[in-house]
Design a protein around this motif. Structure first.
Motif, PDB file in Angstrom:
ATOM      1  N   GLU A  86      -9.976  68.634  45.426  1.00  0.00           N
ATOM      2  CA  GLU A  86     -10.704  68.967  44.201  1.00  0.00           C
ATOM      3  C   GLU A  86     -12.021  68.232  44.104  1.00  0.00           C
ATOM      4  N   LYS A  87     -12.013  66.956  44.505  1.00  0.00           N
ATOM      5  CA  LYS A  87     -13.195  66.120  44.266  1.00  0.00           C
ATOM      6  C   LYS A  87     -14.406  66.724  44.969  1.00  0.00           C
ATOM      7  N   VAL A  88     -14.229  67.005  46.249  1.00  0.00           N
ATOM      8  CA  VAL A  88     -15.337  67.590  47.023  1.00  0.00           C
ATOM      9  C   VAL A  88     -15.677  68.962  46.456  1.00  0.00           C
ATOM     10  N   GLY A  89     -14.637  69.713  46.116  1.00  0.00           N
ATOM     11  CA  GLY A  89     -14.859  71.047  45.554  1.00  0.00           C
ATOM     12  C   GLY A  89     -15.750  70.968  44.328  1.00  0.00           C
ATOM     13  N   ARG A 190     -18.317  75.745  33.369  1.00  0.00           N
ATOM     14  CA  ARG A 190     -17.871  76.013  34.746  1.00  0.00           C
ATOM     15  C   ARG A 190     -16.710  75.077  35.090  1.00  0.00           C
ATOM     16  N   GLN A 191     -16.869  73.801  34.755  1.00  0.00           N
ATOM     17  CA  GLN A 191     -15.840  72.810  35.059  1.00  0.00           C
ATOM     18  C   GLN A 191     -14.529  73.210  34.408  1.00  0.00           C
ATOM     19  N   MET A 192     -14.654  73.606  33.144  1.00  0.00           N
ATOM     20  CA  MET A 192     -13.450  74.024  32.405  1.00  0.00           C
ATOM     21  C   MET A 192     -12.768  75.158  33.159  1.00  0.00           C
ATOM     22  N   ARG A 193     -13.579  76.122  33.575  1.00  0.00           N
ATOM     23  CA  ARG A 193     -13.025  77.290  34.268  1.00  0.00           C
ATOM     24  C   ARG A 193     -12.306  76.848  35.540  1.00  0.00           C
ATOM     25  N   LEU A 194     -12.994  75.995  36.313  1.00  0.00           N
ATOM     26  CA  LEU A 194     -12.386  75.522  37.564  1.00  0.00           C
ATOM     27  C   LEU A 194     -11.095  74.774  37.266  1.00  0.00           C
ATOM     28  N   ASN A 195     -11.157  73.910  36.248  1.00  0.00           N
ATOM     29  CA  ASN A 195      -9.945  73.175  35.882  1.00  0.00           C
ATOM     30  C   ASN A 195      -8.797  74.132  35.640  1.00  0.00           C
ATOM     31  N   LEU A 200      -5.644  72.277  36.700  1.00  0.00           N
ATOM     32  CA  LEU A 200      -5.797  70.839  36.428  1.00  0.00           C
ATOM     33  C   LEU A 200      -5.810  70.557  34.934  1.00  0.00           C
ATOM     34  N   THR A 201      -5.622  71.619  34.116  1.00  0.00           N
ATOM     35  CA  THR A 201      -5.795  71.428  32.668  1.00  0.00           C
ATOM     36  C   THR A 201      -4.888  70.307  32.170  1.00  0.00           C
ATOM     37  N   GLY A 202      -3.682  70.226  32.734  1.00  0.00           N
ATOM     38  CA  GLY A 202      -2.735  69.201  32.287  1.00  0.00           C
ATOM     39  C   GLY A 202      -3.013  67.848  32.913  1.00  0.00           C
ATOM     40  N   LYS A 525     -10.590  65.790  37.896  1.00  0.00           N
ATOM     41  CA  LYS A 525     -10.684  66.801  36.840  1.00  0.00           C
ATOM     42  C   LYS A 525     -12.129  67.092  36.501  1.00  0.00           C
ATOM     43  N   ASP A 526     -12.994  66.089  36.701  1.00  0.00           N
ATOM     44  CA  ASP A 526     -14.414  66.281  36.377  1.00  0.00           C
ATOM     45  C   ASP A 526     -15.238  65.386  37.304  1.00  0.00           C
ATOM     46  N   ILE A 527     -16.543  65.434  37.140  1.00  0.00           N
ATOM     47  CA  ILE A 527     -17.407  64.636  38.015  1.00  0.00           C
ATOM     48  C   ILE A 527     -17.580  63.223  37.461  1.00  0.00           C
TER      49      ILE A 527
END
Lengths: 709, 709
Positions: A86-89, A190-195, A200-202, A525-527
């Motif tokens: 996820e991190k790299v993504g 965008r981050q929310m969508r990816l999450n 990863l929402t939880g 979960k985020d940057i």
């Protein structure tokens, strides 16, 4: 009971996988890629089939992502995340969004620049300067060596500086302030969508959780968790080797940490002052070299003195910046290890924070100096400000420092990006790789035939290790700073950034796919802190741009002149209005030019760019009323600009919801599902309970009563 | 499987109930309270026991909450929430936090005020004004009627205004800006805590969810949900009667809504302009009455003209504000119903938004006028600014308008609070109640004996209906605005607010417990839009205070004088420096005083407070260099103040975590529990599956592979 639900949520991530690899496609790729290596693969068995997915993914990435030919395409974020974690993504997703958002900015920037080019001939001030009829004798630019000069000679600079100092830039810097906010919002969504897509929402601080409870039941066949756990521990050892032992100890007290913190603070201050010192050194270089060139008798040298000095100085600055960057990075790392942070999360955060401060100061000190201090501390003819002995502080070209600022920014951005990209991101790894191969003593022939026999992961050993994303992020953040902070003075910055990033993405992609070992997949979960840094920058940008427009550019003086002092509501006579008179007899002894007749006639009054009383006033050479009036206007503009822009930004921020509509709906639906499941089961449970034991029954009523009476 | 977990979460709310009522305590209260009504209660049976809880709660609230005797105690929020629902609970919790936070603010404010009192005698400017030796002849304050006057007569005002215009106020307004941020943070944390304790952490838009899925299985014995559902629908009908029918229709298009929105915008503008008109009217009143009083020959009247005018004007303002408040509230409601919002949530939000704007403008226009416009638009002797015929715009007392601003604020706050509290919150309900009783035709005797026989809820019918919390919130928000926005000019504001709120809490409590019917329990997670309004206010407060300090007060001019113009680095001569000269021969014909010899000697030069060139300069009566310099200083101060304070606020905001440590830990623990449960079940499921069908088995591996290869 809950199984259906849980299964649904669990399978979400697998589902995505299946999106990419129907058995068919996998089979296809196996035949295409891995068949040569292992001819007799039994692709019929699903297990073996799936075991090849990583190679397939890598192949896909190599073709669909890590090549310049697809620069116009969206990145296959899903695949990237699949293979690198996820991190790299998230990094590449962020980089993609940033690059995408830069396109409109670049377009508007170019338009603004073109507007400048188009209007350069209607620009009255530069016309006045270039008009030889009104021959204005300017005061010498340095003591003794330089003599009086005609304003006409500054014509070129005046015309050039109009390109970056025109009303459009005001609009542009407002636009960019809003752009920054929009970018933030866009990324949040965008981050929310990816999450959501990545399920990863939880996922919050549960990283540790999942780890801990896996520790307990290692036996469980839930590989993904165990795997995550191993990765986690390994990464931990890897990054935090020195502090590892401390983790078993009791928590460190403040007194233990104090010395480390003290060192940090002291070192940071020291480093920052070093940066300042370097910048000052460059200034001295500039002054001295200019003086020297002035003395030199070659007309060729004299003619393009300014250009030479500016350019060389800017390049020197650039080189120093790049060198210091590396040094500072090392120092920051060292300081952070001294502090012994508890978790690697805090380690990373502290490291990033320090590195950011140092690199930021390093990158922006010369620019800030140029923008706000250069030419302010000059003094006035007959009473110049001298530094270290007899060096006169440098002043700006006639039409403001904006031009210098532009050149500086331009060179810094282009140079930094080119050098860092090509040299550090392509060159160094290649060299490292070579060295590594040299180390493993075997001539190429042997190696080659070994290559055939070697398994993939064995070959990967020859690749460079993965040293984290922070350098990549840092580079981007500094660039973001360049784009937003001084955009008022350099509307082409977004364009440069855009061009750089289009290359950057594929460059990093290539590096990740071919140069480096496969990084350990890390969940995120985020940057993280980077978002806050971006936000901070975009806030600072507003005030910085306000100051650039009102103080560095001549925007406000022009306005004030046009609407208050001008006899005919136009800018005619503006140039004359900005020039103060100086009586040459007031020169300090030994500072008057050696060849006063240089221009061919005796000069008794020369002009200099400032708002001061003329020699014949009661208070000669004091700041005039105009000076204070314009200063007030400038400050007023800053206040208005800052508050208006901040208001607009807040409004935009409030206008755009952080969570995309469809995603929030999806989540809502899932919640309904969850609640329904729970209720059904509860109901079932209740019924069974009631059958079993009646006394339990009334226990359910009271809270209903208390709510409904 | 998941049951244990779910049960745990479900029981949380019941648990809290049990905290308050062990059977014993309930029994106790029953004997004490309800036994007289129903002598033979079988308290042994738990069901009947619990059915009395509401009465017990009410009794508890009455004794422990709704009486002034316990003003120093914390409110029993848990009980309040139990009886009135989360929404009301949150309101009182918020009110409590606000009041609590006001205590330090009030203390510091009082200290600042006392500092002013203590230093009033060392204050050089006022000393200079009060010193009869330097007799300064001031220009007349109105045309013809007024004559020249001695500066000494302004001694009182000068001394008084020092109380509110001293360096301490600068510190205080910075303090209050940070205070506002701290308050926000503190509330966020408290809210989080309450959400956790009340088990609302999961509760978002699920209000509808729980409702919907109860619709399906009404049969379920889960009363609390059904109950919530009924309440919800009822409330919906209640609030949204006009729009109810529309809800079944298809969504309204933009074109349908356009007229309504147009009306809203137009009406809002109209209302705001009405407010401005009223304020202007008051100004005219003030001007004319002043002129009239000046003409009157009674020395008594003349002597305390200023005070009289100020006070009457302020009172008139106050009355108008209070009346308009009611009118605006009605208009806002009407406009919102015109807009036909879809849900009652949006209805409420729009209503609040409109009401807020109107009431805010209504409350703050006179204050803003006093702070920033009064005395700025005066003109200068010989060239005054005239409005409607021959009225000269009013100017401030010699030492700034701060004094007037103070009086205005003081009267508004005190008056508004006293009148609104006593009249509207106690008086009106009582009257209403009486009328309602009158309506039900029965003489008191009958009623009394009926009272005995009547059941509680039957009696409650005579109480007033619950009309929502918005008025309460609105009042508090306006007060918050008074406390934060102009605190620089009135350090006692927090104290007044505190005193008011201490009463307010118990007043509202009494009203809720005794005057009103029990409101329908409404679930709410936060205080909604009000939080945003508070946040917005605290942001605006920074810039407003910056302007008050730099423009309304004489702080900056004093500083500038002391450090630049003063010969001996002190404030000596400041008063003289602020006074410009005017040559009485330059009076416009017909505006010079009728009795020029009023002071007993011929005046040829009079002074007035402004930074203008003297008559003998080349440009007489133009703004002087000092004017521009001080203006620049003022603007610079605004920039510095705003940015420094904003930076500090952001820092504080970043420093304090939004979720209290213990709560986040708790939540974390619960998550662990959840994960473990899921994993266990998953494991069990897997095993059973494996036993049943082996082909399924490898399906579990692949994602492990993709992560771990």
């Amino acid at each position: 009971s809950c199984r259906k639900l849980k299964k649904k949520r669990h399978n979400l991530s697998q589902l995505e996988l299946h999106l990419f690899f129907t058995k068919a496609s996998v089979r296809l790729f196996i035949h295409k890629v891995t068949a040569p290596l292992h001819p007799k693969v039994d692709v019929s068995h699903p297990h073996i089939l799936y075991s090849y997915i990583p190679f397939v993914v890598l192949q896909l990435l190599y073709e669909e992502w890590a090549s310049y030919s697809v620069f116009y395409k969206y990145q296959p974020i899903g695949l990237i995340r699949k293979y690198f974690g996820e991190k790299v993504g998230l990094y590449f997703a962020w980089l993609g969004v940033y690059t995408q958002m830069l396109i409109p900015a670049a377009i508007v920037g170019v338009i603004v620049f073109l507007y400048g080019c188009a209007t350069v001939d209607e620009n009255i001030p530069s016309m006045e300067i270039c008009d030889p009829r009104n021959n204005v004798t300017m005061c010498p630019l340095c003591d003794q060596a330089c003599s009086y000069w005609k304003l006409v000679t500054a014509c070129g600079t005046a015309r050039a500086s109009h390109l970056f100092d025109n009303p459009a830039t005001v609009f542009f810097s407002i636009f960019m302030a809003l752009w920054a906010v929009l970018f933030m919002e866009h990324w949040k969504r965008r981050q929310m969508r990816l999450n959501y897509i990545w399920d990863l929402t939880g996922f919050g601080e549960e990283e540790e959780v999942s780890v801990r409870n896996v520790k307990k039941n290692k036996a469980s066949p839930d590989h993904s968790h165990i795997c995550l756990f191993y990765l986690y521990v390994f990464k931990y050892n890897h990054v935090l080797a020195p502090t590892q032992s401390l983790d078993e100890k009791v928590k460190l007290t403040c007194s233990d940490r104090l010395p480390a913190y003290m060192t940090t603070v002291v070192m940071m201050c020291l480093m920052i002052s070093v940066t300042f010192a370097i910048v000052f050194g460059v200034i001295l270089y500039r002054i001295s070299i200019k003086a020297a060139l002035h003395m030199s008798s070659y007309p060729a040298a004299r003619s393009n003195i300014r250009a030479t000095v500016k350019t060389t100085a800017a390049i020197i600055n650039l080189i120093i910046i790049i060198i210091m960057d590396e040094i500072y990075a090392a120092i920051a790392r060292w300081l952070t290890t001294l502090e012994v942070p508890k978790t690697d999360k805090s380690f990373e955060q502290r490291l990033i924070f320090k590195t950011f401060i140092l690199k930021f100061v390093n990158a922006f000190t010369p620019i800030v100096y140029l923008a706000f201090f250069r030419g302010r501390l000059v003094g006035r003819p007959g009473k110049y400000l001298y530094v270290v002995g007899s060096y006169r502080m440098e002043e700006c070209a006639h039409s403001g420092c904006l031009m210098e600022l532009c050149i500086q920014l331009c060179i810094t951005m282009l140079g930094k990006q080119l050098i860092q990209n090509n040299l550090f991101e392509i060159g160094i790894p290649k060299i490292k790789k070579l060295l590594r191969q040299r180390k493993s003593e075997m001539d190429t022939k042997q190696e080659e035939e070994l290559n055939k026999t070697l398994r993939r992961h064995e070959k990967d050993h020859f690749l460079g290790p993965f040293i984290g994303l922070n350098p990549e992020y840092m580079e981007m953040i500094i660039q973001f700073g360049m784009v937003t902070l001084f955009v008022a003075s350099f509307p082409l910055a977004p364009l440069f950034a855009l061009l750089n990033n289009i290359i950057e993405i594929r460059l990093d992609a290539k590096k990740f796919v071919t140069e480096l070992r496969r990084p350990i997949a890390a969940k995120a979960k985020d940057i993280g802190i980077w978002y806050n840094l971006l936000r901070g920058l975009s806030k600072v940008a507003v005030i910085v741009n306000a100051f650039v427009i009102s103080f560095t550019s001549d925007f406000i003086p022009r306005l004030v002149y046009q609407y208050t002092y001008s006899p005919d509501g136009t800018l005619h006579g503006f140039t004359n209005h900005t020039l103060a008179f100086f009586n040459v007899s007031d020169f300090q002894p030994g500072t008057d030019p050696l060849e006063p007749m240089h221009l061919g006639y005796k000069v008794d009054m020369c002009r200099y760019k400032d708002y001061r009383e003329p020699p014949w006033s009661t208070t000669p050479y004091d700041f005039s009323k105009e000076f204070w009036a314009i200063l007030a206007a400038r400050l007023a503009f800053v206040i208005v600009f800052q508050n208006v822009v901040m208001l607009m930004s807040d409004f935009v921020d409030w206008l755009i919801p952080d969570i995309p509509k469809d995603i929030s709906l999806q989540m809502h639906k899932e919640k309904i599902l969850m609640v329904e499941l729970f209720m059904k089961e509860e109901q079932g449970k209740r019924l069974t309970m009631r059958e079993r034991n009646t006394p339990q029954q009334p226990r359910s009523r009271p809270n209903s009563h208390t709510n409904c009476v």
